[in-house]
Design a protein around this motif. Structure first.
Motif, PDB file in Angstrom:
ATOM      1  N   LEU A 274       0.668  -1.121  -0.062  1.00 37.92           N
ATOM      2  CA  LEU A 274      -0.151  -0.081   0.027  1.00 37.92           C
ATOM      3  C   LEU A 274       0.647   1.365  -0.075  1.00 37.92           C
ATOM      4  O   LEU A 274       0.492   2.320  -0.784  1.00 37.92           O
ATOM      5  CB  LEU A 274      -0.932   0.216   1.309  1.00 37.92           C
ATOM      6  CG  LEU A 274      -2.136  -0.741   1.039  1.00 37.92           C
ATOM      7  CD1 LEU A 274      -3.028  -0.957   2.397  1.00 37.92           C
ATOM      8  CD2 LEU A 274      -3.122  -0.325  -0.040  1.00 37.92           C
TER       9      LEU A 274
ATOM     10  N   LEU B 215      -6.541   4.898   0.084  1.00 36.70           N
ATOM     11  CA  LEU B 215      -5.518   3.947   0.038  1.00 36.70           C
ATOM     12  C   LEU B 215      -4.641   4.371   1.491  1.00 36.70           C
ATOM     13  O   LEU B 215      -4.286   3.318   2.225  1.00 36.70           O
ATOM     14  CB  LEU B 215      -4.271   4.436  -1.141  1.00 36.70           C
ATOM     15  CG  LEU B 215      -4.801   3.903  -2.264  1.00 36.70           C
ATOM     16  CD1 LEU B 215      -3.624   4.223  -3.513  1.00 36.70           C
ATOM     17  CD2 LEU B 215      -4.750   1.929  -2.351  1.00 36.70           C
TER      18      LEU B 215
ATOM     19  N   GLN C 290      -6.502   2.631   4.438  1.00 31.27           N
ATOM     20  CA  GLN C 290      -6.177   1.170   4.378  1.00 31.27           C
ATOM     21  C   GLN C 290      -4.844   0.786   4.912  1.00 31.27           C
ATOM     22  O   GLN C 290      -4.715   0.111   6.014  1.00 31.27           O
ATOM     23  CB  GLN C 290      -6.342   0.608   2.835  1.00 31.27           C
ATOM     24  CG  GLN C 290      -7.726   0.830   2.220  1.00 31.27           C
ATOM     25  CD  GLN C 290      -7.609   0.095   0.768  1.00 31.27           C
ATOM     26  OE1 GLN C 290      -6.593  -0.534   0.497  1.00 31.27           O
ATOM     27  NE2 GLN C 290      -8.819   0.436   0.021  1.00 31.27           N
ATOM     28  N   LYS C 291      -4.017   1.906   4.521  1.00 34.57           N
ATOM     29  CA  LYS C 291      -2.610   1.662   5.065  1.00 34.57           C
ATOM     30  C   LYS C 291      -2.447   2.028   6.857  1.00 34.57           C
ATOM     31  O   LYS C 291      -1.762   1.284   7.354  1.00 34.57           O
ATOM     32  CB  LYS C 291      -1.711   2.529   4.461  1.00 34.57           C
ATOM     33  CG  LYS C 291      -0.243   2.409   4.661  1.00 34.57           C
ATOM     34  CD  LYS C 291       0.620   3.478   3.942  1.00 34.57           C
ATOM     35  CE  LYS C 291       1.714   4.024   4.565  1.00 34.57           C
ATOM     36  NZ  LYS C 291       2.705   4.966   3.987  1.00 34.57           N
TER      37      LYS C 291
END
Length: 58
Positions: free
Chosen positions: A17, A38, A41-42
């Motif tokens: 990621l 993103l 999510q990371k």
């Protein structure tokens, strides 16, 4: 799956990621919302890694 292997898998996903975020930030056509997703999510992966790593210490 052992905790150790699960942590390794999460770390691999986190690194992947990171690369995706960097690539998206370099691409002028990438939507800011896509980059933000993103990054979220990371962050979730990082929190999970931290939580699981902390559990190993106790």
């Amino acid at each position: 799956m052992s905790l150790s292997s699960h942590l390794q898998e999460l770390k691999k996903k986190h690194a992947s990621l990171s690369e995706a975020v960097e690539a998206a930030q370099r691409a002028p056509s990438t939507d800011g919302l896509q980059i933000a997703e993103l990054k979220k999510q990371k962050l979730r992966l990082k929190e999970e890694i931290t939580r699981l790593s902390g559990d190993r210490l106790h």
